[in-house]
Design an enzyme around this catalytic site. Structure first.
Site, PDB file in Angstrom:
ATOM      1  N   GLU A 201      10.877  -4.775   6.130  1.00 55.61           N
ATOM      2  CA  GLU A 201       9.402  -3.398   7.124  1.00 55.61           C
ATOM      3  C   GLU A 201      10.006  -4.347   8.457  1.00 55.61           C
ATOM      4  O   GLU A 201       9.140  -3.840   8.886  1.00 55.61           O
ATOM      5  CB  GLU A 201       8.309  -4.941   6.486  1.00 55.61           C
ATOM      6  CG  GLU A 201       7.883  -4.109   5.755  1.00 55.61           C
ATOM      7  CD  GLU A 201       7.687  -2.630   4.839  1.00 55.61           C
ATOM      8  OE1 GLU A 201       7.590  -2.086   5.046  1.00 55.61           O
ATOM      9  OE2 GLU A 201       7.011  -2.892   3.877  1.00 55.61           O
TER      10      GLU A 201
ATOM     11  N   TYR B 255       0.824  -1.567   0.263  1.00 55.12           N
ATOM     12  CA  TYR B 255      -0.057  -0.167   0.230  1.00 55.12           C
ATOM     13  C   TYR B 255       0.833   1.361  -0.091  1.00 55.12           C
ATOM     14  O   TYR B 255       0.213   2.360   0.064  1.00 55.12           O
ATOM     15  CB  TYR B 255      -1.153   0.084   1.206  1.00 55.12           C
ATOM     16  CG  TYR B 255      -0.382  -0.263   2.242  1.00 55.12           C
ATOM     17  CD1 TYR B 255       0.253   0.918   3.388  1.00 55.12           C
ATOM     18  CD2 TYR B 255      -0.020  -1.675   2.918  1.00 55.12           C
ATOM     19  CE1 TYR B 255       0.957   0.813   4.406  1.00 55.12           C
ATOM     20  CE2 TYR B 255      -0.201  -1.302   4.103  1.00 55.12           C
ATOM     21  CZ  TYR B 255       1.501  -0.756   5.421  1.00 55.12           C
ATOM     22  OH  TYR B 255       1.814  -0.722   5.972  1.00 55.12           O
ATOM     23  N   GLY B 256       1.864   1.281  -0.302  1.00 50.00           N
ATOM     24  CA  GLY B 256       2.622   2.552  -0.196  1.00 50.00           C
ATOM     25  C   GLY B 256       4.276   2.016  -0.861  1.00 50.00           C
ATOM     26  O   GLY B 256       4.136   2.233  -2.327  1.00 50.00           O
ATOM     27  N   THR B 257       4.816   1.952  -0.840  1.00 45.15           N
ATOM     28  CA  THR B 257       6.946   2.119  -1.682  1.00 45.15           C
ATOM     29  C   THR B 257       6.664   1.268  -1.912  1.00 45.15           C
ATOM     30  O   THR B 257       8.005   0.972  -2.760  1.00 45.15           O
ATOM     31  CB  THR B 257       7.592   3.069  -0.305  1.00 45.15           C
ATOM     32  OG1 THR B 257       7.788   1.655  -0.027  1.00 45.15           O
ATOM     33  CG2 THR B 257       7.442   4.171   0.169  1.00 45.15           C
ATOM     34  N   LEU B 258       5.779   0.168  -1.888  1.00 41.82           N
ATOM     35  CA  LEU B 258       5.798  -0.909  -2.868  1.00 41.82           C
ATOM     36  C   LEU B 258       5.299  -1.228  -4.113  1.00 41.82           C
ATOM     37  O   LEU B 258       5.394  -2.090  -4.429  1.00 41.82           O
ATOM     38  CB  LEU B 258       6.107  -2.527  -1.833  1.00 41.82           C
ATOM     39  CG  LEU B 258       7.379  -2.607  -0.518  1.00 41.82           C
ATOM     40  CD1 LEU B 258       6.713  -4.031   0.143  1.00 41.82           C
ATOM     41  CD2 LEU B 258       8.466  -3.251  -1.876  1.00 41.82           C
TER      42      LEU B 258
END
Length: 141
Positions: A83, A12-15
């Site tokens: 993470e 949901y973010g930088t991936l």
């Protein structure tokens, strides 16, 4: 046949495709990438990356990532390191990796790994964090 323990990843973010960690960690290592939503989650802005936390009644926008054949174990280990996930219930965890139901664009659901803020981080976010309206990292202000 895919090992049932080899769940896809909800990111949901930088991936997410187009974001900088996608290029570093996922490019060339995926079999499928598709839009999805994570129900009962709230997205908070972090220092350059977001945190998702369990929160009934809200949802987070992201993508389901299916690992390419033969790279799952290595990819899982790489994402756990990124993470800062050290194992279930470990006090040094920044994120906890949990299995959750994600919703595909067609309405079907799939069980996927998702990294949620570890409890101490989630408590701090609830007290002082900045929620991202609409739950989409790409539309943060």
């Amino acid at each position: 046949m895919t090992d049932p323990a080899e769940l896809p990843f909800f990111v949901y973010g930088t991936l997410r495709p187009g974001e900088y960690n996608h290029a570093l960690f996922l490019r060339g290592r995926t079999a499928a990438e598709e839009p999805a939503r994570l129900p009962d989650a709230l997205l908070y802005q972090g220092p350059g990356y977001p945190y998702a936390v369990y929160h009934p009644g809200t949802s987070v926008t992201g993508d389901l990532i299916t690992a390419a054949p033969g790279v799952y174990r290595e990819l899982l280990a790489d994402l756990d390191r990124l993470e800062e996930y050290h194992g279930p219930g470990r006090p040094r965890n920044v994120y906890d990796r949990v299995a959750a139901e994600a919703h595909r664009a067609d309405g079907s659901t799939v069980r996927a790994w998702v990294y949620l803020a570890a409890p101490p981080v989630a408590r701090r976010l609830a007290e002082t964090g900045l929620a991202i309206p609409g739950g989409d990292w790409r539309h943060r202000s």
